[in-house]
Design an enzyme around this catalytic site. Structure first.
Site: not given
Ligand SMILES: [Zn+2]
Length: 273
Positions: A2-3, A53, A262
């Site tokens: 999740p961001e 986060k 990523r």
């Protein structure tokens, strides 16, 4: 993963679920957080906070005396529901419940009881977060401005800027026409100010809608007469997970490559600066 907008939204949702002053039942059906849960049981949730986060739940009556520090990592999940809470499964690390609702946390990387001082130490090692009112964007630019690392990698470095993940980094660089492989030190202060202001606006909208939308009004499916994006995450984007598809603006092919562990997505035609 999740961001930051998801974590800030969770902070708001936890606070909304449990009005301050109401003692909560705090349990750890899975057992891994059982000792801390026993300490917090029948204490009210006083306040919630988020930085990047990291999520913080402050328990106490007059002021938050103790904090639960949560990092969801890749697999953490939070579910909200109305009372009565169903019998918990043994995957629930932390359950908060009162007479009207319950919230279950499963599979986080971190769920730990920490002091005020330990919480401050977490803040200190994180970069400024565009969603926090106390954030200082100049601090991030000082780190970026002396780095030879690519701007795409720096945006993912939580010590440089907190809360930006893979979707926001790809999208904000596209929106500003910036080549993701440019070195941080070649990003001018004016460019950084524009990127920061854009992240503040985009991420605030992400908190409101609980999803990431980054296309400008003239590039929505309705405005362009194109089909909406089909993706688990929802939201309209320019480049994220659009590898080999035509760019919404120039029609060229969106590219992908591995960057900072990523997948990076960008349009080589639109992002030349
Ligand atoms: Zn393009």
């Amino acid at each position: 993963m999740p961001e930051g907008h998801t974590i800030h939204r969770l902070a708001e949702d936890y606070a909304a679920a449990f009005p301050a002053g109401t003692p909560l039942r705090v349990t750890s059906p899975q057992g891994k957080f059982a000792d801390a849960a026993a300490l917090l049981d029948r204490t009210p949730l006083h306040t919630t906070d988020a930085h990047g986060k990291h999520l913080f739940l402050g328990f106490g009556d007059a002021e938050p005396a103790e904090w639960v520090h949560i990092h969801l990592g890749l697999f953490g999940k939070v579910t909200f529901g109305p009372a009565p809470a169903p019998p918990p499964t043994d995957t629930v690390r932390l359950r908060l419940a009162d007479a009207t609702s319950y919230v279950d946390l499963r599979g986080p990387t971190t769920c730990a009881l920490i002091t005020d001082g330990e919480k401050r130490a977490v803040h200190d090692r994180l970069g400024p977060d565009p969603l926090r009112p106390d954030a200082d964007p100049a601090l991030a630019h000082r780190r970026i401005g002396r780095s030879r690392t690519t701007i795409a990698a720096l945006l993912m470095d939580q010590k440089v800027i907190a809360g930006v993940g893979n979707v926001y980094r790809a999208e904000v660089l596209f929106r500003h026409g910036i080549d993701p492989y440019r070195a941080g030190r070649d990003i001018t202060p004016a460019e950084w100010d524009a990127i920061w202001a854009d992240l503040v606006a985009l991420m605030r909208e992400g908190v409101r809608n609980n999803r990431i939308d980054t296309v400008r009004p003239e590039h929505t499916p309705e405005a362009m007469g194109r089909p909406p994006r089909v993706d688990d995450h929802g939201g309209e984007v320019y480049v994220y997970r659009r590898a080999h598809l035509p760019c919404h603006i120039c029609g060229g092919e969106i590219r992908t490559a591995d960057l900072a562990a990523r997948n990076l997505f960008w349009c080589p035609e639109c992002q030349r600066r």
